[in-house]
Design a protein around this motif. Structure first.
Motif, PDB file in Angstrom:
ATOM      1  N   LEU A   5       0.842  -1.197   0.000  1.00  9.05           N
ATOM      2  CA  LEU A   5       0.000   0.000   0.000  1.00  9.05           C
ATOM      3  C   LEU A   5       0.878   1.248   0.000  1.00  9.05           C
ATOM      4  O   LEU A   5       1.826   1.358   0.784  1.00  9.05           O
ATOM      5  CB  LEU A   5      -0.922   0.009   1.222  1.00  9.05           C
ATOM      6  CG  LEU A   5      -1.898   1.180   1.310  1.00  9.05           C
ATOM      7  CD1 LEU A   5      -2.906   1.134   0.158  1.00  9.05           C
ATOM      8  CD2 LEU A   5      -2.621   1.180   2.642  1.00  9.05           C
ATOM      9  N   ALA A   9      -1.371   6.876   0.921  1.00  8.39           N
ATOM     10  CA  ALA A   9      -2.765   6.588   0.568  1.00  8.39           C
ATOM     11  C   ALA A   9      -3.704   7.306   1.528  1.00  8.39           C
ATOM     12  O   ALA A   9      -3.470   7.327   2.737  1.00  8.39           O
ATOM     13  CB  ALA A   9      -3.029   5.084   0.596  1.00  8.39           C
ATOM     14  N   TYR A  26      -4.352  11.272  -2.928  1.00  4.67           N
ATOM     15  CA  TYR A  26      -4.127   9.846  -3.141  1.00  4.67           C
ATOM     16  C   TYR A  26      -5.291   9.057  -2.554  1.00  4.67           C
ATOM     17  O   TYR A  26      -5.636   9.228  -1.389  1.00  4.67           O
ATOM     18  CB  TYR A  26      -2.799   9.413  -2.504  1.00  4.67           C
ATOM     19  CG  TYR A  26      -1.629  10.100  -3.159  1.00  4.67           C
ATOM     20  CD1 TYR A  26      -1.094   9.603  -4.335  1.00  4.67           C
ATOM     21  CD2 TYR A  26      -1.083  11.262  -2.626  1.00  4.67           C
ATOM     22  CE1 TYR A  26      -0.034  10.239  -4.964  1.00  4.67           C
ATOM     23  CE2 TYR A  26      -0.026  11.904  -3.250  1.00  4.67           C
ATOM     24  CZ  TYR A  26       0.497  11.388  -4.415  1.00  4.67           C
ATOM     25  OH  TYR A  26       1.529  12.025  -5.039  1.00  4.67           O
ATOM     26  N   GLU A  28      -7.610   6.100  -0.978  1.00  3.94           N
ATOM     27  CA  GLU A  28      -7.399   5.184   0.158  1.00  3.94           C
ATOM     28  C   GLU A  28      -6.797   3.855  -0.279  1.00  3.94           C
ATOM     29  O   GLU A  28      -6.044   3.241   0.463  1.00  3.94           O
ATOM     30  CB  GLU A  28      -8.714   4.925   0.893  1.00  3.94           C
ATOM     31  CG  GLU A  28      -9.268   6.115   1.627  1.00  3.94           C
ATOM     32  CD  GLU A  28      -8.557   6.414   2.942  1.00  3.94           C
ATOM     33  OE1 GLU A  28      -7.849   5.526   3.455  1.00  3.94           O
ATOM     34  OE2 GLU A  28      -8.714   7.537   3.429  1.00  3.94           O
ATOM     35  N   ASP A  29      -7.135   3.410  -1.497  1.00  6.64           N
ATOM     36  CA  ASP A  29      -6.620   2.123  -1.967  1.00  6.64           C
ATOM     37  C   ASP A  29      -5.177   2.211  -2.457  1.00  6.64           C
ATOM     38  O   ASP A  29      -4.559   1.203  -2.772  1.00  6.64           O
ATOM     39  CB  ASP A  29      -7.519   1.526  -3.055  1.00  6.64           C
ATOM     40  CG  ASP A  29      -7.502   2.298  -4.365  1.00  6.64           C
ATOM     41  OD1 ASP A  29      -6.719   3.271  -4.527  1.00  6.64           O
ATOM     42  OD2 ASP A  29      -8.287   1.928  -5.257  1.00  6.64           O
ATOM     43  N   GLY A  30      -4.617   3.437  -2.537  1.00  3.87           N
ATOM     44  CA  GLY A  30      -3.230   3.622  -2.940  1.00  3.87           C
ATOM     45  C   GLY A  30      -2.950   3.321  -4.394  1.00  3.87           C
ATOM     46  O   GLY A  30      -1.799   3.185  -4.791  1.00  3.87           O
ATOM     47  N   ARG A  31      -3.990   3.242  -5.232  1.00  2.50           N
ATOM     48  CA  ARG A  31      -3.800   2.900  -6.645  1.00  2.50           C
ATOM     49  C   ARG A  31      -4.123   4.042  -7.600  1.00  2.50           C
ATOM     50  O   ARG A  31      -3.752   3.993  -8.761  1.00  2.50           O
ATOM     51  CB  ARG A  31      -4.673   1.712  -7.006  1.00  2.50           C
ATOM     52  CG  ARG A  31      -4.271   0.452  -6.285  1.00  2.50           C
ATOM     53  CD  ARG A  31      -5.122  -0.701  -6.723  1.00  2.50           C
ATOM     54  NE  ARG A  31      -4.825  -1.837  -5.883  1.00  2.50           N
ATOM     55  CZ  ARG A  31      -5.638  -2.844  -5.726  1.00  2.50           C
ATOM     56  NH1 ARG A  31      -6.797  -2.878  -6.340  1.00  2.50           N
ATOM     57  NH2 ARG A  31      -5.309  -3.845  -4.948  1.00  2.50           N
TER      58      ARG A  31
END
Length: 110
Positions: A5, A9, A26, A28-31
């Motif tokens: 992660l 995030a 960014y 929460e899922d860091g993607r």
């Protein structure tokens, strides 16, 4: 692809490159991240993009993404030191190098 992660995030940051100020939020899922250009010639541009990241020696991060129009962006962000380097190529192949201060918008430390 990095499966850890992203440490930032869920966080929001502002970077001021002089002629361009942007907010990066960014997910929460860091993607994914949502950027919004808040000042400068590109003010009003905003998008949500998928990004990839790598931790660099010394604690900085390389963060990269490609925008819908084909533009490419790479940041070298040192959240602890509060500095960002950005390199981006626009869809019409103009290359830009920017540097400036980076600070959290959510009250957290780097």
């Amino acid at each position: 692809m990095n499966t850890t992660l992203f440490p930032m995030a869920g966080r929001r940051f502002e970077v001021d490159y002089g002629g361009l100020v942007a907010e990066n939020a960014y997910a929460e899922d860091g993607r994914s991240l949502t950027y919004a250009i808040t000042s400068g010639a590109l003010a009003g541009n905003t998008a949500t993009v998928s990004f990839e990241w790598r931790r660099l020696e010394g604690g900085a991060f390389a963060i990269s993404w490609q925008e819908a129009d084909g533009a490419t962006v790479v940041h070298i962000d040192d959240f602890d030191a509060g500095r960002s380097l950005a390199f981006f190529t626009t869809a019409d192949r103009q290359f830009h190098r920017l540097e400036g201060p980076l600070h959290p918008l959510d009250g957290g430390q780097g």
